[in-house]
Scaffold this motif. Sequence first.
Motif, PDB file in Angstrom:
ATOM      1  N   SER A  18       0.685  -1.086   0.141  1.00 36.24           N
ATOM      2  CA  SER A  18       0.079  -0.054   0.036  1.00 36.24           C
ATOM      3  C   SER A  18       1.162   1.197   0.037  1.00 36.24           C
ATOM      4  N   LEU A  19       1.984   1.334   0.696  1.00 36.81           N
ATOM      5  CA  LEU A  19       2.796   2.482   0.772  1.00 36.81           C
ATOM      6  C   LEU A  19       3.582   2.533  -0.588  1.00 36.81           C
ATOM      7  N   LEU A  20       3.776   1.509  -1.397  1.00 38.20           N
ATOM      8  CA  LEU A  20       4.733   1.391  -2.505  1.00 38.20           C
ATOM      9  C   LEU A  20       3.700   1.819  -3.729  1.00 38.20           C
ATOM     10  N   VAL A  21       2.399   1.327  -3.418  1.00 37.50           N
ATOM     11  CA  VAL A  21       1.422   1.908  -4.563  1.00 37.50           C
ATOM     12  C   VAL A  21       1.150   3.474  -4.491  1.00 37.50           C
ATOM     13  N   VAL A  46       9.620  -7.296   1.208  1.00 39.94           N
ATOM     14  CA  VAL A  46       9.384  -6.238   0.350  1.00 39.94           C
ATOM     15  C   VAL A  46       9.364  -7.032  -1.114  1.00 39.94           C
ATOM     16  N   ARG A  47      10.152  -8.146  -1.112  1.00 39.02           N
ATOM     17  CA  ARG A  47       9.792  -9.107  -2.374  1.00 39.02           C
ATOM     18  C   ARG A  47       8.384  -9.408  -2.771  1.00 39.02           C
ATOM     19  N   LYS A  48       7.690  -9.934  -1.447  1.00 35.26           N
ATOM     20  CA  LYS A  48       6.461 -10.132  -1.671  1.00 35.26           C
ATOM     21  C   LYS A  48       5.434  -9.069  -1.931  1.00 35.26           C
ATOM     22  N   ALA A  49       5.660  -7.721  -1.628  1.00 39.84           N
ATOM     23  CA  ALA A  49       4.901  -6.722  -2.015  1.00 39.84           C
ATOM     24  C   ALA A  49       5.272  -6.307  -3.622  1.00 39.84           C
ATOM     25  N   LEU A  50       6.496  -6.437  -3.855  1.00 42.99           N
ATOM     26  CA  LEU A  50       6.735  -6.151  -5.211  1.00 42.99           C
ATOM     27  C   LEU A  50       6.099  -7.110  -6.303  1.00 42.99           C
ATOM     28  N   HIS A  51       6.063  -8.200  -5.638  1.00 43.27           N
ATOM     29  CA  HIS A  51       5.878  -9.527  -6.660  1.00 43.27           C
ATOM     30  C   HIS A  51       4.303  -9.419  -6.746  1.00 43.27           C
ATOM     31  N   GLU A  52       3.669  -8.873  -5.993  1.00 41.36           N
ATOM     32  CA  GLU A  52       2.137  -8.658  -6.027  1.00 41.36           C
ATOM     33  C   GLU A  52       1.902  -7.256  -7.216  1.00 41.36           C
ATOM     34  N   THR A  92       3.892  -6.503  -9.423  1.00 43.19           N
ATOM     35  CA  THR A  92       4.136  -6.998 -10.793  1.00 43.19           C
ATOM     36  C   THR A  92       2.891  -7.661 -11.361  1.00 43.19           C
ATOM     37  N   ALA A  93       2.446  -8.638 -10.406  1.00 41.12           N
ATOM     38  CA  ALA A  93       1.373  -9.172 -11.112  1.00 41.12           C
ATOM     39  C   ALA A  93       0.091  -8.325 -11.271  1.00 41.12           C
ATOM     40  N   ASP A  94       0.007  -7.199 -10.491  1.00 47.12           N
ATOM     41  CA  ASP A  94      -0.982  -6.383 -10.868  1.00 47.12           C
ATOM     42  C   ASP A  94      -0.770  -5.320 -11.951  1.00 47.12           C
ATOM     43  N   ASN A  95       0.308  -5.639 -12.488  1.00 50.56           N
ATOM     44  CA  ASN A  95       0.802  -4.819 -13.800  1.00 50.56           C
ATOM     45  C   ASN A  95       1.044  -3.318 -13.478  1.00 50.56           C
ATOM     46  N   LEU A  96       1.590  -3.196 -12.233  1.00 48.00           N
ATOM     47  CA  LEU A  96       1.861  -1.930 -11.783  1.00 48.00           C
ATOM     48  C   LEU A  96       3.485  -1.669 -12.069  1.00 48.00           C
TER      49      LEU A  96
END
Length: 242
Positions: free
Chosen positions: A19-22, A53-59, A61-65
């Motif tokens: 959420s913070l990164l989005v 962090v890796r799990k957050a970035l993985h999601e 990426t899956a969300d095409n962000l």
Amino acid sequence: MPEASEVLGYQPLYKRVKSLLVARIADGIWQPGQLIPNEFQLADELNVSQGTVRKALHEMTADNLLVRKQGRGTFVARHDDERVLFQFFKLTADDGQRDFPDSTVLSLQAAEAGPQAATMLDIAADALVWRLLRKRTLGGKPIIIEEITLPAAVFPDLDRLEVIPNNVYGLYSARYGVTVSRAIERLKAIAADAIAARHLDCPFGMPLLQVDRLAHGLDNRPVEWRLSRCLTEDHHYISDLK
């Protein structure tokens, strides 16, 4: 009275990091195409583990962000033609060929939203909207007539653009800082009215596929309501369910 955390339930740490990164993309801190810090840097900055962090970035990426490029790092996704084609454009030729359609703007007008658009876009009924009507072609053949309704407060001075590009999601992102992160579509069989028949060069009353799409930004607010009426004689709508 229970605390908010008790009402909403526990949220994993990686979800909070996501959420913070989005929010950094939504707030324009991270721009489309920008290389973001690596996992180690983000973990150190946010005082969390690299795995979180890796799990957050993985999601993301899956969300095409985000887009990961081997040997180069992770970048904020752009709304380029290829991404829009495979994420948001679902009409496919019966032989499996997928192409990005060309577009011709037929009209762009300002108007009051009215009850239906107000409900869809979560704005006041007397709020100003843009109504963009355009024809889309594949291989020179008209295949889609669509009306796009946009809140003018989110997209000011749209009528001052010399050209409305084919890829409007790229325009939203580059000019207005609005990233379309998801869209909800409803499909329905309809009959061609006079407008559709004229622009699609088809008989009045011919069966068409109507795609009613509501697109949302990163903050989950609705930013675009689109009605597309499609000829499907040689095409079908493809949905990849995973």
